[in-house]
Write an enzyme that holds these catalytic residues in place. Sequence first.
Site, PDB file in Angstrom:
ATOM      1  N   LEU A   1       0.875  -1.164   0.000  1.00  0.00           N
ATOM      2  CA  LEU A   1       0.000   0.000   0.000  1.00  0.00           C
ATOM      3  C   LEU A   1       0.914   1.216   0.000  1.00  0.00           C
ATOM      4  O   LEU A   1       1.976   1.197   0.623  1.00  0.00           O
ATOM      5  CB  LEU A   1      -0.898   0.025   1.238  1.00  0.00           C
ATOM      6  CG  LEU A   1      -1.894  -1.129   1.416  1.00  0.00           C
ATOM      7  CD1 LEU A   1      -2.634  -0.974   2.739  1.00  0.00           C
ATOM      8  CD2 LEU A   1      -2.882  -1.178   0.255  1.00  0.00           C
ATOM      9  N   ASP A   2       0.501   2.279  -0.673  1.00  0.00           N
ATOM     10  CA  ASP A   2       1.306   3.489  -0.691  1.00  0.00           C
ATOM     11  C   ASP A   2       1.478   4.033   0.720  1.00  0.00           C
ATOM     12  O   ASP A   2       0.666   3.775   1.619  1.00  0.00           O
ATOM     13  CB  ASP A   2       0.660   4.563  -1.574  1.00  0.00           C
ATOM     14  CG  ASP A   2       0.592   4.154  -3.035  1.00  0.00           C
ATOM     15  OD1 ASP A   2       1.434   3.345  -3.461  1.00  0.00           O
ATOM     16  OD2 ASP A   2      -0.301   4.658  -3.750  1.00  0.00           O
ATOM     17  N   ARG A   3       2.510   4.815   0.910  1.00  0.00           N
ATOM     18  CA  ARG A   3       2.841   5.339   2.233  1.00  0.00           C
ATOM     19  C   ARG A   3       1.640   5.980   2.933  1.00  0.00           C
ATOM     20  O   ARG A   3       1.412   5.771   4.125  1.00  0.00           O
ATOM     21  CB  ARG A   3       3.977   6.359   2.106  1.00  0.00           C
ATOM     22  CG  ARG A   3       4.474   6.917   3.424  1.00  0.00           C
ATOM     23  CD  ARG A   3       5.643   7.857   3.201  1.00  0.00           C
ATOM     24  NE  ARG A   3       6.352   8.095   4.439  1.00  0.00           N
ATOM     25  CZ  ARG A   3       7.617   8.499   4.501  1.00  0.00           C
ATOM     26  NH1 ARG A   3       8.314   8.689   3.406  1.00  0.00           N
ATOM     27  NH2 ARG A   3       8.202   8.718   5.664  1.00  0.00           N
TER      28      ARG A   3
ATOM     29  N   ARG B   1      -4.958   5.565  -8.066  1.00  0.00           N
ATOM     30  CA  ARG B   1      -4.686   7.003  -8.192  1.00  0.00           C
ATOM     31  C   ARG B   1      -4.510   7.403  -9.652  1.00  0.00           C
ATOM     32  O   ARG B   1      -5.040   8.425 -10.098  1.00  0.00           O
ATOM     33  CB  ARG B   1      -3.451   7.357  -7.371  1.00  0.00           C
ATOM     34  CG  ARG B   1      -3.616   7.076  -5.882  1.00  0.00           C
ATOM     35  CD  ARG B   1      -2.298   7.003  -5.148  1.00  0.00           C
ATOM     36  NE  ARG B   1      -1.606   8.291  -5.153  1.00  0.00           N
ATOM     37  CZ  ARG B   1      -0.352   8.444  -4.737  1.00  0.00           C
ATOM     38  NH1 ARG B   1       0.359   7.398  -4.329  1.00  0.00           N
ATOM     39  NH2 ARG B   1       0.199   9.638  -4.759  1.00  0.00           N
TER      40      ARG B   1
END
Length: 313
Positions: free
Chosen positions: A138-140, A239
């Site tokens: 998962l992105d930061r 995104r």
Amino acid sequence: MTTEAARRFTATRRDRLDRLIAEAVPELSRSQAQRLIERGHVQVAGAQATRAALLIEIDTDVEVTLPHNEIDEAAAMVPMEIIYEDEHVLVVNKPAGILVHAVPGVPGLSIVDVMRARYPEARDLREGDYRAGVVHRLDRDTTGVLAYAKTDIARDTLKDQWRARETEKHYVTIVEGRVEPIAGIVDAELGPDPNDGRRRAVVEEGENAYSEYRVREQYGNDHALLDVEIRTGRTHQIRVHLEAIGYPVMGDSLYGKRSEYIGRQALHAAKLGFRLPSTGEYRAFDAPIPTDMQRVIDTLRTQYTDDSKGPQQ
């Protein structure tokens, strides 16, 4: 086994070395930064620095070497909600602001650091220096359900499921604009953005990527709450896909713009389903919408009362 990790950054202002380190490496307190400097674990422009009060000029490169005992001390303090655990796998509710695994040149603690601090046996799980028991990312600044392997067999079994697309991945996000149609599929290949190395983009002859969305609530012409299911798991997939069709994720400064409502991208991994390596049983795990996103939703519902009761036809 590697016993140290490096954090590198470039000074963005003229200031004391210890202050710059404590700001750029948020897992360290200022006193911890001072201790590392005094012990010779910091280099400034390639040379060892041992004075915490040393003034660093703007655009100077700094490297901090963190012994694992320092990393473990900081990692052990990170709150982490455990959704499920057995002898092979952990499922956690990842908070915002933490990397899944370390990225060279990017400061900050990672999920790998936290897991190794809490589960010393996880140190034996290593792919290179960074990934260990990570099976997906998962992105930061994305929150939500994350699976983490505690054993080699679990890592291999879970990775096989991800490669075969046998997992179930559902997200909730808040986006900009009035979303039309209220449900749709984005089936567009992704690859590096030729104009910006930090970004991904819809490109010809990229990696296939499939996202399916549905509007849960629409807030006037300005924002919408979406449910998104992905069949693939490409970097920044949701995104990029939503930005490509004109509805960037709220607060996403890389693919959209900053938001007055939230200080990160409003994206949450709400549900993850897979077969448990221990038994082969299929299980689905849920994480509730985090407080910061729920606060935005409540605010938007108040501001757009007539338009927040569901998808608008």
